[in-house]
Design a protein around this motif. Structure first.
Motif, PDB file in Angstrom:
ATOM      1  N   MET A   2       0.781  -1.415  -0.028  1.00 61.36           N
ATOM      2  CA  MET A   2       0.060  -0.004   0.036  1.00 61.36           C
ATOM      3  C   MET A   2       0.810   0.995   0.022  1.00 61.36           C
ATOM      4  O   MET A   2       1.903   1.250   0.620  1.00 61.36           O
ATOM      5  N   THR A   3       0.456   2.252  -0.653  1.00 58.08           N
ATOM      6  CA  THR A   3       1.290   3.519  -0.495  1.00 58.08           C
ATOM      7  C   THR A   3       0.750   4.205   0.415  1.00 58.08           C
ATOM      8  O   THR A   3      -0.554   4.304   1.049  1.00 58.08           O
ATOM      9  N   ALA A   4       1.492   5.511   0.680  1.00 54.20           N
ATOM     10  CA  ALA A   4       1.007   6.254   1.909  1.00 54.20           C
ATOM     11  C   ALA A   4      -0.045   6.832   1.461  1.00 54.20           C
ATOM     12  O   ALA A   4      -1.147   7.209   2.028  1.00 54.20           O
ATOM     13  N   ARG A   5      -0.362   7.545   0.058  1.00 51.22           N
ATOM     14  CA  ARG A   5      -1.443   8.215  -0.479  1.00 51.22           C
ATOM     15  C   ARG A   5      -2.775   7.176  -0.311  1.00 51.22           C
ATOM     16  O   ARG A   5      -3.658   7.909   0.249  1.00 51.22           O
ATOM     17  N   ARG A   6      -2.597   6.096  -0.729  1.00 52.94           N
ATOM     18  CA  ARG A   6      -3.739   5.065  -0.558  1.00 52.94           C
ATOM     19  C   ARG A   6      -4.245   5.090   1.026  1.00 52.94           C
ATOM     20  O   ARG A   6      -5.300   5.039   1.154  1.00 52.94           O
ATOM     21  N   PHE A   7      -3.327   4.809   1.856  1.00 57.91           N
ATOM     22  CA  PHE A   7      -3.564   4.767   3.203  1.00 57.91           C
ATOM     23  C   PHE A   7      -4.327   6.148   3.766  1.00 57.91           C
ATOM     24  O   PHE A   7      -5.395   5.768   4.285  1.00 57.91           O
ATOM     25  N   PHE A   8      -3.709   7.351   3.554  1.00 58.37           N
ATOM     26  CA  PHE A   8      -4.472   8.450   3.789  1.00 58.37           C
ATOM     27  C   PHE A   8      -5.791   8.628   3.255  1.00 58.37           C
ATOM     28  O   PHE A   8      -6.785   9.086   3.655  1.00 58.37           O
ATOM     29  N   GLU A   9      -6.061   8.208   1.820  1.00 55.46           N
ATOM     30  CA  GLU A   9      -7.388   8.213   1.149  1.00 55.46           C
ATOM     31  C   GLU A   9      -8.286   7.403   2.047  1.00 55.46           C
ATOM     32  O   GLU A   9      -9.576   7.563   2.220  1.00 55.46           O
ATOM     33  N   LYS A  10      -7.859   6.082   2.316  1.00 52.05           N
ATOM     34  CA  LYS A  10      -8.933   4.977   2.999  1.00 52.05           C
ATOM     35  C   LYS A  10      -9.051   5.673   4.363  1.00 52.05           C
ATOM     36  O   LYS A  10     -10.292   5.578   5.021  1.00 52.05           O
ATOM     37  N   LEU A  11      -8.105   6.339   4.970  1.00 55.87           N
ATOM     38  CA  LEU A  11      -8.451   6.940   6.491  1.00 55.87           C
ATOM     39  C   LEU A  11      -9.268   7.948   6.345  1.00 55.87           C
ATOM     40  O   LEU A  11     -10.287   7.995   7.187  1.00 55.87           O
ATOM     41  N   GLU A  12      -9.111   8.774   5.297  1.00 58.19           N
ATOM     42  CA  GLU A  12     -10.228   9.945   5.269  1.00 58.19           C
ATOM     43  C   GLU A  12     -11.713   9.310   4.938  1.00 58.19           C
ATOM     44  O   GLU A  12     -12.822   9.737   5.641  1.00 58.19           O
ATOM     45  N   ALA A  13     -11.893   8.279   4.203  1.00 51.85           N
ATOM     46  CA  ALA A  13     -13.220   7.816   3.819  1.00 51.85           C
ATOM     47  C   ALA A  13     -13.718   7.033   5.149  1.00 51.85           C
ATOM     48  O   ALA A  13     -14.922   7.227   5.372  1.00 51.85           O
ATOM     49  N   LEU A  14     -12.996   6.540   5.831  1.00 50.62           N
ATOM     50  CA  LEU A  14     -13.365   5.825   7.156  1.00 50.62           C
ATOM     51  C   LEU A  14     -13.824   6.980   8.108  1.00 50.62           C
ATOM     52  O   LEU A  14     -14.782   6.767   8.872  1.00 50.62           O
ATOM     53  N   TYR A  15     -13.077   8.032   8.122  1.00 52.17           N
ATOM     54  CA  TYR A  15     -13.428   8.909   9.160  1.00 52.17           C
ATOM     55  C   TYR A  15     -14.374   9.805   8.876  1.00 52.17           C
ATOM     56  O   TYR A  15     -15.242  10.455   9.706  1.00 52.17           O
ATOM     57  N   LYS A  16     -14.808   9.777   7.438  1.00 55.31           N
ATOM     58  CA  LYS A  16     -16.244  10.470   7.206  1.00 55.31           C
ATOM     59  C   LYS A  16     -17.228   9.659   7.717  1.00 55.31           C
ATOM     60  O   LYS A  16     -18.447  10.129   8.165  1.00 55.31           O
ATOM     61  N   ASP A  17     -17.433   8.290   7.797  1.00 51.30           N
ATOM     62  CA  ASP A  17     -18.200   7.500   8.290  1.00 51.30           C
ATOM     63  C   ASP A  17     -18.178   7.571   9.963  1.00 51.30           C
ATOM     64  O   ASP A  17     -18.967   7.640  10.359  1.00 51.30           O
TER      65      ASP A  17
END
Length: 183
Positions: free
Chosen positions: A1-16
């Motif tokens: 996983m790239t750092a970018r993907r990690f932060f994008e996934k975290l952002e999506a999770l925190y929206k929920d």
């Protein structure tokens, strides 16, 4: 996983998870933990590679921005191919958080999730065991009386409420675990 993907996934999770984390924080703090984390993660997801954790810290601000920024910075280094283990990186963030926050396990904080996760990784038990240990640490904060932070000023020092920072550590590690399984 790239750092970018990690932060994008975290952002999506925190929206929920934003409202749930704000509710946890409202019981023992100022009620904005989820909102603050999401603001920082939104900035991080849009930042240049290698600068995501710094963007998080700038956008989220405050103590939690700095302390969670330390974890996110170390994860960013790990995902960027530092050559060091995740355990080494998380241990570095743990020690810095303990030093800056003058906090220890049992104080009802993010350390109560992070420290057992680091111990599991140090023992070679893997990311799933680290998430499980972090979850047990988070759940243990329910019965703890806060000795640091705003929670120490609320009735019974927040006993009966889960620490939102400990909950966030579980979310962050859960994203890492999900990506490790997908590999």
């Amino acid at each position: 996983m790239t750092a970018r993907r990690f932060f994008e996934k975290l952002e999506a999770l925190y929206k929920d998870e934003r409202a749930r984390l704000d509710d946890l924080d409202a019981a023992i703090g100022d009620g904005d933990h989820g909102t603050t984390m999401l603001r920082g993660l939104t900035a991080a997801a849009k930042a240049e590679d290698g600068l995501q954790a710094k963007a998080f810290m700038r956008a989220s601000g405050g103590a939690s921005g700095t302390l969670f920024g330390l974890i996110l910075h170390e994860i960013e280094l790990y995902l960027s191919g530092s050559g060091r283990s995740l355990a080494t990186h998380l241990e570095r963030s743990l020690e810095r958080i303990k030093q800056l926050g003058k906090v220890a396990a049992g104080d009802k904080s993010m350390v109560d999730s992070l420290e057992p996760a680091v111990s599991a990784l140090d023992a070679g038990r893997g990311i799933d065991a680290a998430v499980s240990a972090a979850t047990d640490g988070r759940d243990a904060t329910l019965a703890m009386a806060a000795r640091r932070g705003r929670a120490r000023y609320v009735e019974e020092a927040g006993r009966g409420h889960v620490d939102p920072g400990a909950a966030s550590v579980c979310l962050i590690l859960g994203v890492l675990a999900g990506e490790e399984e997908a590999r």
